[in-house]
Enzyme design. Structure first.
Site, PDB file in Angstrom:
ATOM      1  N   GLU A 291       4.648 -12.784  -5.902  1.00  0.00           N
ATOM      2  CA  GLU A 291       5.511 -12.199  -6.930  1.00  0.00           C
ATOM      3  C   GLU A 291       6.957 -12.627  -6.716  1.00  0.00           C
ATOM      4  OE1 GLU A 291       4.564  -8.006  -6.897  1.00  0.00           O
ATOM      5  OE2 GLU A 291       2.944  -8.417  -8.284  1.00  0.00           O
TER       6      GLU A 291
ATOM      7  N   GLU B  59      -3.910 -10.572  -9.087  1.00  0.00           N
ATOM      8  CA  GLU B  59      -4.114  -9.214  -8.567  1.00  0.00           C
ATOM      9  C   GLU B  59      -4.386  -8.355  -9.775  1.00  0.00           C
ATOM     10  OE1 GLU B  59      -0.929  -7.504  -6.205  1.00  0.00           O
ATOM     11  OE2 GLU B  59      -0.782  -9.332  -5.015  1.00  0.00           O
TER      12      GLU B  59
HETATM   13  C1  IPT Z   1       1.832  -5.866  -5.968  1.00  0.00           C
HETATM   14  C2  IPT Z   1       1.969  -6.733  -4.725  1.00  0.00           C
HETATM   15  O1  IPT Z   1       1.815  -8.097  -4.995  1.00  0.00           O
HETATM   16  C3  IPT Z   1       0.979  -6.336  -3.666  1.00  0.00           C
HETATM   17  O2  IPT Z   1       1.328  -6.962  -2.469  1.00  0.00           O
HETATM   18  C4  IPT Z   1       0.965  -4.851  -3.500  1.00  0.00           C
HETATM   19  O3  IPT Z   1       2.201  -4.474  -3.010  1.00  0.00           O
HETATM   20  C5  IPT Z   1       0.698  -4.193  -4.827  1.00  0.00           C
HETATM   21  O4  IPT Z   1       1.670  -4.537  -5.725  1.00  0.00           O
HETATM   22  C6  IPT Z   1       0.754  -2.695  -4.778  1.00  0.00           C
HETATM   23  O5  IPT Z   1      -0.166  -2.207  -3.904  1.00  0.00           O
HETATM   24  S1  IPT Z   1       3.361  -5.759  -6.849  1.00  0.00           S
HETATM   25  C7  IPT Z   1       3.006  -5.089  -8.457  1.00  0.00           C
HETATM   26  C8  IPT Z   1       2.605  -3.684  -8.446  1.00  0.00           C
HETATM   27  C9  IPT Z   1       4.266  -5.200  -9.253  1.00  0.00           C
END
Ligand code: IPT
Length: 945
Positions: free
Chosen positions: A186, A276
């Protein structure tokens, strides 16, 4: 390296079942490619179905296999793995890849489980880990982190220089299973294209030759237009999406506040990749992870995840998290999480499967079955159905149609699907409960059959022993219609359940109508196709099936609580399976005999052609009571006469941190090499007698506090500053505490000693790529005497040395931690019996217990505190020296702490040590052992050395 260390490393390597890092000579090499539609391996399209897994949150390498087999059994064909720099590097240039850090072994385990790997080495990973994966020593390295600044560049090149060769030798292209390589995480706020490019150049130079990806935050446009092309652009950009937010406290009513959850296409020449996709949540409002599991439960999983596949056309996804695990030691970033990182995932922290797991399996098996068609589709004309949302994709080559039908409302909707397709035009009744979604398939080659259309969803279809076996399903009680095409009327035998059939010779359609109840069985024979056993069940019946592949073809199994693997051995099929209770097992196989976990199973052939037998369940488990607690007062550092001559002098006047100290000298603990856990300060000054108060400022991160003594007298405690304090100019004095000096405590002209225990709850992440946030100090940031200008000279003490096995994040600088009171061998026989009454300060409790858990079964044990967590003190729990939990009202709602097998001696002696840090005197709660789940089966788990 000392000899003992060399022997230990050797033992770990041998225990791992092979020489770490030796590439397997015979492993076939493959080509990994991609186009606009999907990733390919040797030209074959692959639908990448990944679950996120963090090895660093499961400190028992044998259990990695347990989780990976469970992911595989749900239909996932990949895991996505962050590599946590801080977890491997306690100091600059020091890297550890042994024991619980043996990532070579992790990648071998993934290969053995038959899972691809999306490797995510950062350097920045976020992931609610301390520093977002940045080792805290990086705070002392000049140059903006997450940029091409030289200091940072040298540091991350060292990390990747250690890690990349391990990843490289496990790539699919070298016979391993690493399929994609993800740079950064990100990278949304900073825009340093040269940095993004260097990460890729460094990877390529280390032999990374699989496609490179990155996970963009939230929507595709969040960095800049150069994501698509130009310097820094990656081959397959992915996008992160969390449509349900993290509002677990309102799980019952939240529905998509953060958008529709549709993964955007970023590049025209690469597949749509949900890097993700939300599959759980962090518990930001202390609602407990069961609420997070509800927030992202079955309805969400059906509506959003199915919806995204058809609406966005994503052919690669990663569900974050597949299994969350444990923030053991000082792994967590302090602002968002506590010890548990259960995440409300489909597999709980205690490694138990949930209803959400069943849903993943239903979707995962479906995707596995239809991947050949679904990896190459275009949007198509959707059927209509009043009151329901519809969308469709079609494969231009084979004509298969995938139709999303979903109910945006909360009430049941019964409608008619008006569906035109190459095989004809059909009006089919459908019923969807509120917020439900289905992906229906039409015009599809189902094994050797032609599936015209069905209002039941496909779980799977396999060719077993010369016939097709297909499992279709729908909600309990709802109608289903399945239409198959034949040249002439086939023979239809209803073996079980109520199914009506009619053949239309003009169209060649065999139409089956039924209600989804239990599991109906229909055998369809003749008419020029191979026989078809059609199994029509409810959602629950579908979830009772397990599939696995053997060299002699696939098998389907019902009745077990997990199927880990199946192997064909001389006419028999050898299953590795778990059971929660004794009961029947049914196996659809070409083989004539079945073994489960090595034992033969007596079976008989059913009318469905399957083998039916009976399996035993696990043995009952009784756990010992935790008795014999001993107690030892601690906090000698508070006494004026304590010998701190070996401590580090804290006298610096400058720091790299952008945070301006409230007073000098600089007392930031990181400046003196103390990055982890609790830190002690002792300040000396000459009293004047005019002191009215001690004025302190400390930054601990959220949920931290600090305790203050003057000349051995406890003055009280205060909450430490938090992340927001780093970048708030209006708040230059974070974590303030004013402690009045009791009358008569200080003698004019006499030396006085101030002792301060400051908790470092972990380091802020660097999500915004701003040094103010990541470099925020920990420890004291200001100290003054009200009423006196006398200078204070300081010494500081934190973690004494890095634990060679448990690593740099396991312990902080409490006296007991420095003196080894956490360790199993510590002699505590002279400690008095515990009263459980503690003064303010630090007190230790220890006890031991023996376990003799039944072999051949998986007993998941937790340490449970009854009632709500107490205010006024916190307990840090160590099992056999491993810090596995922090308990207390100001730490979060957690009352169960997982004791993973491997760290827990399942057959032998165990030691529990508890550090109680009390801000007020009181009586502490003692925990007991409890069972979180028992299964016959499991994987063999050896003691972690
Ligand atoms: C996303 C991150 O890439 C991941 O590492 C983790 O922190 C996750 O969120 C939350 O558990 S960031 C996204 C919610 C903007």
């Amino acid at each position: 390296m000392r000899l003992s260390r060399i022997l230990l490393v050797l033992a770990l390597v041998l225990a791992g079942g092979g020489l770490a890092g030796a590439p397997s000579v015979a492993a076939p090499r493959h080509r990994v490619g991609y186009d606009a539609h999907s990733v390919t391996v040797d030209g074959r399209r692959v639908l990448v179905q990944a679950a996120e897994f963090h090895y660093f949150r499961l400190p028992s390498p044998d259990l990695w296999r347990d989780i990976l087999e469970k992911e595989k059994a749900a239909g996932f064909n990949a895991i996505s793995v962050y590599f946590d720099w801080a977890f491997h590097s306690p100091a600059p240039g020091v890297y550890d890849f042994t024991g619980v850090r043996d990532v070579d072994r992790l990648l071998r385990t993934a290969e053995q489980a038959g899972l691809y790997v999306i490797a995510r080495p950062g350097p920045y990973i976020n992931a609610e880990t301390s520093g977002g994966g940045f080792p805290a020593w990086l705070k002392l390295v000049p140059g903006r982190a997450r940029s091409s600044a030289p200091g940072y560049t040298a540091a991350y090149r060292d990390w990747l220089g250690h890690l990349n060769p391990i990843i490289a030798r496990h790539q699919v292209t070298r016979g391993g299973s690493v399929l994609l390589y993800n740079v950064e995480n990100e990278y949304a706020v900073n825009t340093d294209a040269a940095y993004m490019q260097d990460l890729q150049d460094v990877a390529r130079a280390a032999g990374i030759d699989v496609p490179i990806t990155t996970n963009l935050c939230c929507d595709a446009g969040s960095w800049s237009s150069t994501w698509g092309s130009g310097p820094g652009a990656v081959q397959i950009p992915g996008v992160d999406d969390y449509p349900q937010s993290f509002d677990c406290g309102n799980a019952a009513t939240v529905w998509g506040p953060w958008g529709a959850g549709l993964t955007e296409r970023v590049r025209d020449d690469a597949p749509v990749f949900a890097a993700e996709y939300q599959a759980g949540a962090i518990d930001v409002n202390n609602a407990g992870y069961d609420a997070c599991r509800e927030l992202t439960g079955v309805a969400y999983t059906r509506f959003f995840q199915k919806g995204n596949l058809i609406l966005s056309g994503a052919t690669a996804f990663n569900y974050y998290m597949g299994f969350g695990g444990t923030n053991w030691g000082w792994l967590p970033q302090p602002n968002d999480v506590y010890t548990s990182y259960d995440y409300g995932a489909a597999i709980t922290e205690a490694r138990q499967l949930t209803a959400k797991y069943d849903e993943y399996k239903r979707q995962g098996y479906f995707l596995h079955a239809v991947a050949g068609s679904l990896t190459r589709t275009d949007p198509a004309t959707a059927p209509s159905a009043a009151g329901l949302e519809t969308a469709a994709r079609a494969n231009p080559a084979d004509g298969a149609q995938f139709v999303l039908v979903r109910n945006p409302g909360t009430a049941d909707v019964t409608s008619t699907l008006d569906w035109g397709m190459p095989d004809g035009h059909y009006l089919l009744p459908v019923t969807l409960t509120g917020h439900d979604a289905k992906v229906l398939v039409g015009g599809y080659a189902l094994g050797g059959q032609r599936l015209v259309a069905s209002t039941s969803e496909i779980l799977t279809h396999e060719t077993i022993g010369g016939r097709d076996v297909a499992v279709l399903y729908g909600n309990d009680g709802t109608p289903g219609t399945t239409i198959l095409r034949y040249a002439a009327a086939p023979r239809v035998t209803v073996l079980a359940g109520r199914v009506t059939s009619a053949f239309d010779p003009a169209a060649g359609d065999l139409r089956l109508d039924y209600r989804h109840t239990g599991l109906a069985r229909v055998l369809i024979q003749g008419a020029g196709r191979r026989p078809l056993l059609l199994l029509l069940g409810t959602d629950a019946a579908a979830a009772s099936f397990w599939r696995a592949d053997t060299a002699a073809g696939p098998v389907l199994v019902r009745g077990t609580d997990l199927l880990r693997s199946a192997t064909a051995v001389a006419g028999a099929v050898a299953l590795r399976a778990d059971t929660a209770a004794a009961g029947p097992v049914e196996v659809f196989t070409a083989a004539s005999a079945v073994t489960v976990d090595g034992d033969g199973v007596a079976t008989r052939r059913t009318t469905s052609g399957s083998l039916l037998g009976h399996l035993p369940g696990p043995e009952r488990v009784t756990l010992p009571a935790l008795t014999g607690w001993r107690q030892h007062a601690e906090t000698p550092e508070a006494a004026p006469g304590f010998d701190d001559s070996g401590w580090t002098i804290a006298g610096k006047t400058t720091s790299l941190s952008p945070f301006v100290p409230v007073t000098l000298p600089v007392l930031f603990s990181d400046e003196y090499g103390f990055h982890t856990g609790d830190v002690w300060y002792r300040g000396r000054f000459t009293a004047t007698g005019a002191e009215t108060a001690v004025d302190l400022n400390a930054i601990t991160g959220k949920r931290g506090n600090y305790l203050v003594w003057l000349n051995g007298r406890y003055l009280g405690s205060a909450a430490g500053g938090v992340e927001a304090d780093s970048d708030a100019p209006g708040n230059p004095r974070p974590g303030p505490g004013t402690f009045p000096v009791p009358a008569g405590l200080l003698d004019p002209g006499a030396p006085a000693v101030l002792s301060v225990l400051v908790q470092n709850m972990g380091h802020n992440d660097d999500w915004t790529a701003e040094d103010t946030r990541f470099r925020q100090p920990r420890g004291l940031v200001g100290a003054r005497l009200d009423g006196s200008a006398a200078p204070i000279t300081w010494r500081i003490q934190g973690t004494a040395k890095v634990d060679p096995v448990r690593g740099g994040l396991n312990t902080g600088g409490l006296y007991g931690e420095r003196a080894g009171w956490t360790l199993p061998g510590h002699p505590d026989r002279d400690w008095p019996s515990a009263t459980m009454t503690v003064p303010a300060g630090v007190t230790w409790l220890r006890t031991g217990f023996r376990l003799d858990l039944p072999a051949g079964q998986d007993t998941s044990v937790v340490l449970r505190f009854d009632g709500t967590p107490p205010a006024g003190y916190r307990e840090i729990v160590y099992l056999n020296g491993w810090q596995l939990g922090q308990y207390g009202a100001d730490l979060g709602p957690q009352t169960d702490f997982v004791l993973p097998a491997g760290l827990l001696r399942q057959a032998g002696a165990n030691t529990l040590a508890v550090a109680v840090i009390a801000t007020t005197p009181g009586t502490v709660a003692t925990p007991h052992l409890a069972v979180a789940g028992v299964r016959r089966g499991g994987v063999p788990v050896r003691d972690v050395p």
